[in-house]
Design an enzyme around this catalytic site. Structure first.
Site, PDB file in Angstrom:
ATOM      1  N   ASP A 211      43.089  57.380   6.650  1.00 23.61           N
ATOM      2  CA  ASP A 211      43.788  56.293   7.330  1.00 23.61           C
ATOM      3  C   ASP A 211      43.682  54.986   6.553  1.00 23.61           C
ATOM      4  O   ASP A 211      42.769  54.783   5.752  1.00 23.61           O
ATOM      5  CB  ASP A 211      43.266  56.093   8.747  1.00 23.61           C
TER       6      ASP A 211
ATOM      7  N   GLU B 198      38.763  56.123  10.119  1.00 26.27           N
ATOM      8  CA  GLU B 198      37.579  55.417   9.620  1.00 26.27           C
ATOM      9  C   GLU B 198      37.746  53.910   9.726  1.00 26.27           C
ATOM     10  O   GLU B 198      36.796  53.181  10.024  1.00 26.27           O
ATOM     11  CB  GLU B 198      37.323  55.822   8.159  1.00 26.27           C
TER      12      GLU B 198
END
Length: 306
Positions: A80, A173
């Site tokens: 991400d 994350e």
């Protein structure tokens, strides 16, 4: 596929996470790249490739003959990108043989060596930058590309002796949820490394303690002509609270192991407002004290305004 080719392919996936989402992963678009990585691992010949119900992708580079008894090593990266700026329609700019000078991103934006002196270190290198309108996504698609390129090399060069290697790719994350459902036992590594650093060759073996604080203020909106003694301006309340936190404990005033309060967002109006903080410290005692200070500041403001 070269490392650069692989990286440029991955940044083409929009994988921005969303802090306000209640799902896991926080955005479905992360799953598109995660599925792609699972299929790519299978195509490279990795074994035990799977994507679980939470979107975590894991796979195995089998041990070479005679090394089956070696400890299992793991390599992990997240797919991400940060919610702070769009990661859609990324237009990478490639600078061959960088001359060490200022870098133009677009007609309005420049990266100045005066602001980023570390750029001088990369003189003569090939740089990849964004065009300034989006994130590039190097955090952490650079790590993903490194791991996949190394996996391809090891699968094609069995003469390089190694034990079993586990690979893991995670979502979310950037919003602090990346480990929420990570199955450590299923991953099965004795030692693992997160490929998410900065300078080539750097190895980090410590981590900070981190917490988030989300504040909501309910104010009282009164016509400003009649507001004396009646109005409670939510935005001003948040300003008052922020002023209670030590100025010397902000990211722009700290370095190294010094902890901080980081105001990352403030939104609202007179009637209602919200703010978000990151609280960090390497020292657990100082970290707990910072959380207590935030709680005490909120209690003080509540008492002041009712």
């Amino acid at each position: 596929m070269t490392l650069k080719e692989r990286f440029l392919q991955y940044v083409g996936f929009d994988t921005q996470s969303d802090e306000s989402s209640t799902t896991f992963p926080s955005t479905d678009k992360q799953l598109v790249l995660l599925r792609h990585l699972a299929e790519e691992m299978k195509a490279l010949g990795l074994t035990e490739v799977e994507m679980d119900q939470h979107g975590y992708v894991m796979g195995t580079i089998p041990a070479t003959p005679g090394c089956e008894g070696a400890p299992v090593i793991g390599f992990i990266s997240h797919v991400d990108t940060a919610p702070d700026m769009s990661g859609k329609d990324v237009k990478p700019q490639i600078i061959e043989n960088y001359d060490g000078g200022d870098i133009r991103l677009n007609d309005q934006l420049m990266m100045y060596v005066a602001d980023f002196p570390e750029l001088a270190f990369f003189k003569g290198h090939t740089l990849i930058t964004t065009d300034g309108t989006t994130l590039l996504g190097a955090d952490d698609k650079a790590g993903v590309a490194e791991i996949m390129t190394a996996a391809e090399y090891l699968m094609q060069h069995p003469e390089v002796k190694h034990g079993k290697i586990r690979i893991g790719f995670t979502p979310d994350e950037e919003i602090g949820r990346g480990v929420d459902h990570f199955d450590v036992a299923r991953f099965g590594a004795k030692y693992a490394y997160t490929m998410d650093g900065s300078i080539e060759g750097e190895l980090e073996y410590e981590n900070f303690n981190a917490a988030s604080a989300k504040l909501t203020v309910n104010g009282r909106n009164i016509h400003p002509g009649y507001a004396k003694g009646k109005m409670i301006n939510s935005l001003q309340v948040l300003c008052d609270l922020h002023a209670l936190l030590p100025e010397a404990m902000r990211p722009e005033a700290t370095a190294g192991y010094e902890g901080f309060f980081h105001l990352i967002g403030i939104n609202g109006s007179v009637e209602k407002a919200s703010a978000s903080y990151i609280i960090r410290d390497h020292d657990r005692k100082l970290f707990d004290e910072k959380k207590e200070l935030m709680t005490a500041a909120v209690a003080f403001i509540n008492k002041k305004y009712g």
